[in-house]
Write an enzyme that holds these catalytic residues in place. Sequence first.
Site, PDB file in Angstrom:
ATOM      1  N   SER A   1       1.155  -1.516   0.389  1.00 47.06           N
ATOM      2  CA  SER A   1       0.279   0.224  -0.009  1.00 47.06           C
ATOM      3  C   SER A   1       1.005   1.542  -0.309  1.00 47.06           C
ATOM      4  O   SER A   1       0.684   1.708  -0.555  1.00 47.06           O
ATOM      5  CB  SER A   1      -1.204  -0.108   1.172  1.00 47.06           C
ATOM      6  OG  SER A   1      -0.152   0.110   3.022  1.00 47.06           O
TER       7      SER A   1
ATOM      8  N   HIS B   1       6.329 -12.361   7.562  1.00 49.67           N
ATOM      9  CA  HIS B   1       5.974 -11.061   6.930  1.00 49.67           C
ATOM     10  C   HIS B   1       6.983 -10.924   5.565  1.00 49.67           C
ATOM     11  O   HIS B   1       8.177 -11.666   6.072  1.00 49.67           O
ATOM     12  CB  HIS B   1       6.658 -10.257   8.146  1.00 49.67           C
ATOM     13  CG  HIS B   1       5.944  -9.157   7.655  1.00 49.67           C
ATOM     14  ND1 HIS B   1       6.990  -8.220   7.239  1.00 49.67           N
ATOM     15  CD2 HIS B   1       4.827  -8.101   8.182  1.00 49.67           C
ATOM     16  CE1 HIS B   1       6.530  -7.241   6.952  1.00 49.67           C
ATOM     17  NE2 HIS B   1       5.182  -7.027   7.554  1.00 49.67           N
TER      18      HIS B   1
ATOM     19  N   ARG C   1       3.659  -4.852  16.478  1.00 47.99           N
ATOM     20  CA  ARG C   1       2.242  -4.365  16.561  1.00 47.99           C
ATOM     21  C   ARG C   1       1.371  -5.767  17.166  1.00 47.99           C
ATOM     22  O   ARG C   1      -0.021  -5.323  17.572  1.00 47.99           O
ATOM     23  CB  ARG C   1       1.970  -4.151  15.489  1.00 47.99           C
ATOM     24  CG  ARG C   1       2.684  -2.921  14.764  1.00 47.99           C
ATOM     25  CD  ARG C   1       2.991  -2.448  13.925  1.00 47.99           C
ATOM     26  NE  ARG C   1       2.896  -3.896  12.702  1.00 47.99           N
ATOM     27  CZ  ARG C   1       3.042  -4.065  11.781  1.00 47.99           C
ATOM     28  NH1 ARG C   1       1.728  -3.164  10.717  1.00 47.99           N
ATOM     29  NH2 ARG C   1       2.403  -5.086  10.281  1.00 47.99           N
TER      30      ARG C   1
END
Length: 428
Positions: free
Chosen positions: A233, A309, A318
Amino acid sequence: MSFLTLHRLAPKLLNSKVRRREPHDNLKDVLADLIPKEQTRIKNFKQQYGKTNIGQITVDMVYGGMRGMKGLVYETSVLDPEEGIRFRGYSIPECQKLLPKAPGGEEPLPEGLFWLLITGQIPTEEQVNWVSKEWAKRAALPSHVVTMLDNFPTNLHPMSQFSAAITALNSESSFARAYSEGVHKSKYWEVREDLQTITKGPWSGKTVTCVSCNFLLMMLFFNTSDHEGGNVSAHTSHLVGSALSDPYLSFSAAMNGLAGPLHGLANQEVLVWLTALQKELGGEVSDERMRDYIWNTLKSGRVVPGYGHAVLRKTDPRYTCQREFALKHLPNDPMFKLVAQLYKIVPNVLLEQGKAKNPWPNVDAHSGVLLQYYGMTEMNYYTVLFGVSRALGVLAQLVWSRALGFPLERPKSMSTEGLMGLVGTKSG
Ligand SMILES: CC(C)(COP(=O)(O)OP(=O)(O)OC[C@H]1O[C@@H](n2cnc3c(N)ncnc32)[C@H](O)[C@@H]1OP(=O)(O)O)[C@@H](O)C(=O)NCCC(=O)NCCS
């Protein structure tokens, strides 16, 4: 320094030779101070080191989604494979400690995080209030966007609705208007009214009455606002923005990337997968049966959502932050217990399979369970929340990309034939 301390020191400061300036509350004034300094710093750096080699590119990298290739400048955050994200140099726990909070709140306000991302400075409460007021002023949606949203069929995924709405907001773009009127390129960053893209999210102008929800939203916000520049993104908004497409178009393009299951949609995928697991195996699940379920997912050629990831090689901080929240506020929730049990089992299964470079959970493995606990059961809206949060990071960067005059992004692509020629093989 707080305003109170400054007030007490004022007479002394006025008499001293160097008169210190109070911090500006207005973001544009702060940026107007920072930008020329940064432009000079980068100009000098490029002049001195512009031709310095900073890495090698291998054939694997070209076929491997450009992993590890240093190819773009992104100022707002940096991701360390071991440690996780730092926003302008501050880790998540440091931000939680230092950034201003709402009265009675325990987590930083998104406005403060935005200020940090865009300026690199920890804001004062006055500065955070300034951002809050600016956002509130710009929260209204034009009627054509409301009509368009009302006309979408209910089976259109909320991410598609979100992206379409942001694209349609381009009717309001001050940047597009200024560009068509011939604004000078040195002024591009100043046309920041389009930052209202951030303010037109679903939360704007609404009072969140449930304290826990408020707390939770802030925490989720904080967790997904920025994750350096190479993720799908952030990179998309950077790329589209480099064509001088206005912030609405750049951000909606980013949202189309975020809507993919390997990226932002993973938080919805996790909940779908967990719900199916619960349905098939029942409430209390033995570790053994859970292991088999995970293996079945892998053997059927699917990924375990929420794990792995592209950059991180440890548990996502997180995830840890959300786990700590859950341990404190919902330790006995059955879904949280399931997530905690998976944390013990999935990494070992992925290690045993031997494919995933990172067997540890990412942020998406946790967020959906928290949202569900607080009553947001519409799973297909989860990625929209993530998207709203991501606006903070990608739009802060877009201001800097404009201020620093970054050019059109245009990496070189190669055909397989060309690559083979480059390495001197005729094996094709
Ligand atoms: C995030 C993700 C896309 C990163 O992809 P990547 O950088 O290519 O990851 P790796 O280099 O570790 O992939 C190597 C292999 O392990 C597999 N792998 C990685 N994570 C996996 C997972 N969670 N479950 C099963 N397989 C996984 C990959 O699909 C790849 O398989 P292949 O060789 O058959 O193509 C990947 O870990 C994934 O699909 N995770 C699940 C979706 C998810 O949680 N996304 C949110 C990310 S924040």
